[in-house]
Design a protein around this motif. Structure first.
Motif, PDB file in Angstrom:
ATOM      1  N   ALA A 194      21.814 -23.133 -13.934  1.00  0.00           N
ATOM      2  CA  ALA A 194      22.247 -21.861 -14.843  1.00  0.00           C
ATOM      3  C   ALA A 194      21.240 -21.572 -15.976  1.00  0.00           C
ATOM      4  O   ALA A 194      20.930 -20.779 -16.350  1.00  0.00           O
ATOM      5  N   LEU A 244      14.568 -17.994 -16.831  1.00  0.00           N
ATOM      6  CA  LEU A 244      13.832 -16.975 -16.103  1.00  0.00           C
ATOM      7  C   LEU A 244      13.757 -15.493 -16.344  1.00  0.00           C
ATOM      8  O   LEU A 244      12.941 -14.638 -16.269  1.00  0.00           O
ATOM      9  N   HIS A 245      15.199 -15.160 -16.366  1.00  0.00           N
ATOM     10  CA  HIS A 245      15.497 -13.851 -16.722  1.00  0.00           C
ATOM     11  C   HIS A 245      14.853 -13.511 -18.130  1.00  0.00           C
ATOM     12  O   HIS A 245      14.620 -12.207 -18.249  1.00  0.00           O
ATOM     13  N   SER A 291      17.822 -20.234 -14.530  1.00  0.00           N
ATOM     14  CA  SER A 291      18.079 -19.020 -14.114  1.00  0.00           C
ATOM     15  C   SER A 291      18.115 -18.102 -15.388  1.00  0.00           C
ATOM     16  O   SER A 291      17.458 -16.984 -15.446  1.00  0.00           O
ATOM     17  N   ASP A 292      18.611 -18.429 -16.418  1.00  0.00           N
ATOM     18  CA  ASP A 292      19.063 -17.611 -17.801  1.00  0.00           C
ATOM     19  C   ASP A 292      17.487 -17.646 -18.342  1.00  0.00           C
ATOM     20  O   ASP A 292      17.088 -16.554 -18.744  1.00  0.00           O
TER      21      ASP A 292
END
Length: 201
Positions: free
Chosen positions: A1, A7-8, A4-5
């Protein structure tokens, strides 16, 4: 998570300068894109009266006005940008060299004017369609994505000559509205005058 955060966030930051197309290409290919010669529509939008205005306003107010200007221009382009670059009171826009470039620039200039009008300022713009070298340049450790060429210089000169509320665009053969009034500009660094269509916002 967490990854992913992160990368966003990184993709969001990158899109501010590059646009979705460049970011997705770099992520897909896991590295920098080589500089290549391509056809592009290059636009510049510049705040008119900025220097005199900024001299009489506190830096915080100047930054607030510029942020509204930048945001209005980028939002008006609605994800159609290949790249944008903000510098002082000016925004560079790199667009596809097609029939959508002119209406996108008109919409962006209209948004820019609306954003700076509360400060009693206006904006002008230039658009030129032609070949550029586009890609990553510079030292291997810190490459910079940019567009280079006479097309970029010509678009900048047209922007310099545009009156507040005007978009000067060319070449004339690439403009869809052949009924638009035209002008001939002796642009800095050019041996021959540059013919451009005049679009008033």
């Amino acid at each position: 998570a967490v990854i992913s955060d992160l990368l966003h966030q990184l993709k969001t930051l990158s899109r501010w300068g590059f646009g979705n197309r460049v970011v997705e290409a770099v992520l897909r290919d896991s590295g920098s894109q080589a500089a290549i010669r391509v056809e592009r529509a290059i636009g510049f939008i510049d705040v008119r009266g900025f220097t005199a205005w900024s001299e009489t306003h506190p830096p915080e107010e100047v930054i607030g006005m510029l942020n509204r200007f930048y945001a209005a221009v980028l939002q008006a382009c609605a994800g159609k940008l290949i790249k944008s670059k903000m510098s002082g009171d000016e925004v560079l826009l790199v667009l596809e060299a097609d029939g959508n470039a002119l209406p996108i620039m008109q919409t962006a200039l209209r948004a820019a004017i609306s954003a700076v009008q509360p400060s009693q300022l206006s904006a002008g713009a230039g658009l030129w369609i032609g070949p550029v070298v586009e890609g990553f340049f510079g030292a291997q450790e810190a490459p910079v994505h940019d567009v280079i060429g006479d097309t970029v210089n010509t678009a900048r000169r047209l922007c310099d000559h545009a009156q507040p509320g005007q978009l000067l665009a060319g070449p004339l053969a690439a403009m869809p509205d052949r009924a638009a009034p035209t002008t001939s500009i002796q642009a800095k660094g050019k041996h021959q005058p540059v013919a451009a269509a005049i679009y008033s916002i």
